[in-house]
Scaffold this motif. Structure first.
Motif, mmCIF file in Angstrom:
data_model
loop_
_atom_site.group_PDB
_atom_site.id
_atom_site.type_symbol
_atom_site.label_atom_id
_atom_site.label_comp_id
_atom_site.label_asym_id
_atom_site.label_seq_id
_atom_site.Cartn_x
_atom_site.Cartn_y
_atom_site.Cartn_z
ATOM 1 N N TRP A 159 0.848 -1.195 0.000
ATOM 2 C CA TRP A 159 0.000 0.000 0.000
ATOM 3 C C TRP A 159 0.883 1.244 0.000
ATOM 4 N N TYR A 308 2.743 8.452 -5.449
ATOM 5 C CA TYR A 308 1.336 8.322 -5.811
ATOM 6 C C TYR A 308 0.640 7.486 -4.749
ATOM 7 N N GLU A 309 -0.697 7.489 -4.805
ATOM 8 C CA GLU A 309 -1.487 6.761 -3.810
ATOM 9 C C GLU A 309 -2.183 5.580 -4.466
ATOM 10 N N GLY A 310 -2.196 4.467 -3.754
ATOM 11 C CA GLY A 310 -2.865 3.292 -4.273
ATOM 12 C C GLY A 310 -2.277 2.024 -3.685
ATOM 13 N N TYR A 311 -2.510 0.899 -4.350
ATOM 14 C CA TYR A 311 -1.974 -0.363 -3.835
ATOM 15 C C TYR A 311 -1.746 -1.352 -4.963
ATOM 16 N N LYS A 325 -4.123 -3.547 -9.398
ATOM 17 C CA LYS A 325 -3.369 -2.355 -9.001
ATOM 18 C C LYS A 325 -4.299 -1.162 -9.073
ATOM 19 N N GLU A 326 -4.319 -0.375 -8.003
ATOM 20 C CA GLU A 326 -5.185 0.801 -7.955
ATOM 21 C C GLU A 326 -4.359 2.062 -7.793
ATOM 22 N N TYR A 327 -4.719 3.094 -8.562
ATOM 23 C CA TYR A 327 -4.204 4.443 -8.333
ATOM 24 C C TYR A 327 -5.339 5.256 -7.725
ATOM 25 N N HIS A 328 -5.173 5.608 -6.461
ATOM 26 C CA HIS A 328 -6.201 6.393 -5.789
ATOM 27 C C HIS A 328 -5.973 7.871 -6.069
ATOM 28 N N GLN A 340 -8.358 0.632 -13.185
ATOM 29 C CA GLN A 340 -8.130 -0.579 -12.408
ATOM 30 C C GLN A 340 -8.898 -1.750 -13.007
#
Length: 425
Positions: A159, A308-311, A325-328, A340
């Motif tokens: 994360w 960057y933010e995500g997981y 994979k997520e880019y928040h 995603q």
């Protein structure tokens, strides 16, 4: 009409509970009382929600009086993390239901106390783990339940919290363990609960490393050591890379407040303290391995100063593997990001790409669905449970506290040892 007392008038209480109560759920649910440590929060709350001007306000020490006078059917706990336990235990003692923000409490000692109190009470505790309701996370749960991965063997979860959101924790009360339990509790309980829920297993043992790399007085970007500062009035803020990167703020994110005009919202507290202060006593980087009682191994890491933010997630099983994979908050990412998807790799067949229907609302659409289940009931078309109780809250906290205790004690920490040992409880 079901009556609720709001305990803790935080921004989260305003946006997650009070506003939906007044807008959508007012026909069957009402707010009967407001309570907070800080009497200024009453004025802030009623200024934002004039509909509540006639609702009685109680200070924290008058919790028992509030229960006696108002007789709520349930309490909603949404104040600073370390205040949760007093309201949860107080409500359970009076056989009243509790809906609490995550983390349920901040220590395993308090988690054990809540479990014991709930056993002796007619009231029950619900923990609002909204990330469970995210459509991608629900799809992953459904794939596991359908057996597409077979028996789960291992999970990799990394994360990333960006320099905007990550810095916000070190500007506010979260930066002190006595208030938040540390970020392995305040934030990582989200992540540990997700994995616990996906697997339907309990964490058994954790071994971790971690340290404070970016924030605190020794942070490499600290423009000047040896003094306490606030962003809004700081005389060296133009030399602070974190401040200059995000000085305009993000109108879609309420985690960070750097404007000097924010401090009148609280008595004696400003949410724009310097991220390089001496009093910071928590970590900003974690790497951990957890073993589960069903044999699964989890490799987990979290970073609170990422670009960057995500997981990134991978789940391995005897029949296949999934990856996502997520880019928040893509508006805060300085490069183009992809939508995603969930990539499913059967062990001996072709890969499948799964696109999930997205939904509006906070936490990837999870917040509205959580509220709908809380206040309108479970979706009759869904054949598995999402809503979390006190036991789920306790095990997520034990995993989080186990992380920082393993770092401190330089040894593996048994989760049951934490929850039931007199040494900790």
């Amino acid at each position: 009409m079901k009556k609720y007392a709001i305990c803790g008038l935080s921004g989260r209480a305003f946006n997650m509970f009070i506003k939906p109560f007044l807008d959508k759920y007012h026909k069957e649910h009402s707010i009967a009382a407001l309570l907070d440590d800080d009497p200024l929060r009453e004025a802030v709350c009623k200024n934002r929600f004039p509909e509540l001007c006639s609702i009685p306000f109680f200070q924290a020490e008058a919790f028992a009086d509030m229960i006696e006078e108002v007789k709520p059917d349930a309490v909603i706990v949404a104040g600073r993390d370390d205040t949760h336990v007093r309201y949860i235990l107080g409500a359970l003692k009076k056989n009243i239901d509790v809906v609490t923000e995550k983390p349920m409490v901040t220590t395993v000692k308090d988690a054990a106390a809540v479990l014991e109190a709930e056993k002796a009470s007619e009231g029950k505790v619900t923990v609002t783990f909204n990330y469970r309701y995210n459509p991608y996370h629900r799809k992953i749960k459904e794939m596991i339940l359908e057996g597409k991965l077979g028996r789960i063997t291992s999970v990799d979860l990394n994360w990333y919290i960006d320099t905007y959101h990550g810095a916000s924790y070190f500007k506010r009360w979260n930066r002190m363990r006595k208030y938040s339990g540390g970020l392995s509790v305040h934030k990582s309980t989200h992540h540990f609960d997700l994995v616990n829920w996906w697997l339907d297993q309990k964490p058994q043992e954790v071994f971790a490393y971690g340290r404070l790399n970016y924030y605190g007085p020794d942070g490499e970007m600290n423009p000047k050591k040896g003094e306490a500062r606030h962003c809004g009035t700081c005389h060296v803020k133009t030399k602070c890379r974190y401040f200059m990167r995000w000085q305009a703020g993000d109108p879609e994110d309420d985690h960070i407040k750097v404007n000097e005009n924010q401090h009148p919202l609280y008595t004696g507290y400003r949410p724009d303290a310097c991220i390089f202060d001496e009093e910071i006593d928590i970590e900003d980087t974690y790497a951990a391995v957890l073993k589960y009682d069903g044999g699964v191994l989890l490799n987990y890491s979290v970073l609170f100063s990422a670009p960057y933010e995500g997981y990134r997630l991978a789940i391995n099983g005897t029949k296949g593997r999934l990856e996502t994979k997520e880019y928040h908050a893509p508006g805060r990412v300085p490069f183009e990001v992809q939508e995603q998807t969930i990539e499913y790799f059967p062990l001996f067949e072709s890969k499948e790409t799964i696109r999930v229907v997205r939904q509006p609302g906070g936490h990837g659409g999870g917040d509205p669905l959580l509220l709908e289940e809380l206040f309108s009931g479970k979706d009759p078309l869904r054949d598995y449970d999402i809503l979390a109780g006190a036991e789920a809250g306790a095990y997520s906290i034990a995993a989080g506290e186990g992380v920082w205790r393993s770092i401190k004690e330089k040894r593996p920490i048994g989760i049951e040892e934490l929850l039931h040992s007199r040494q900790y409880t």
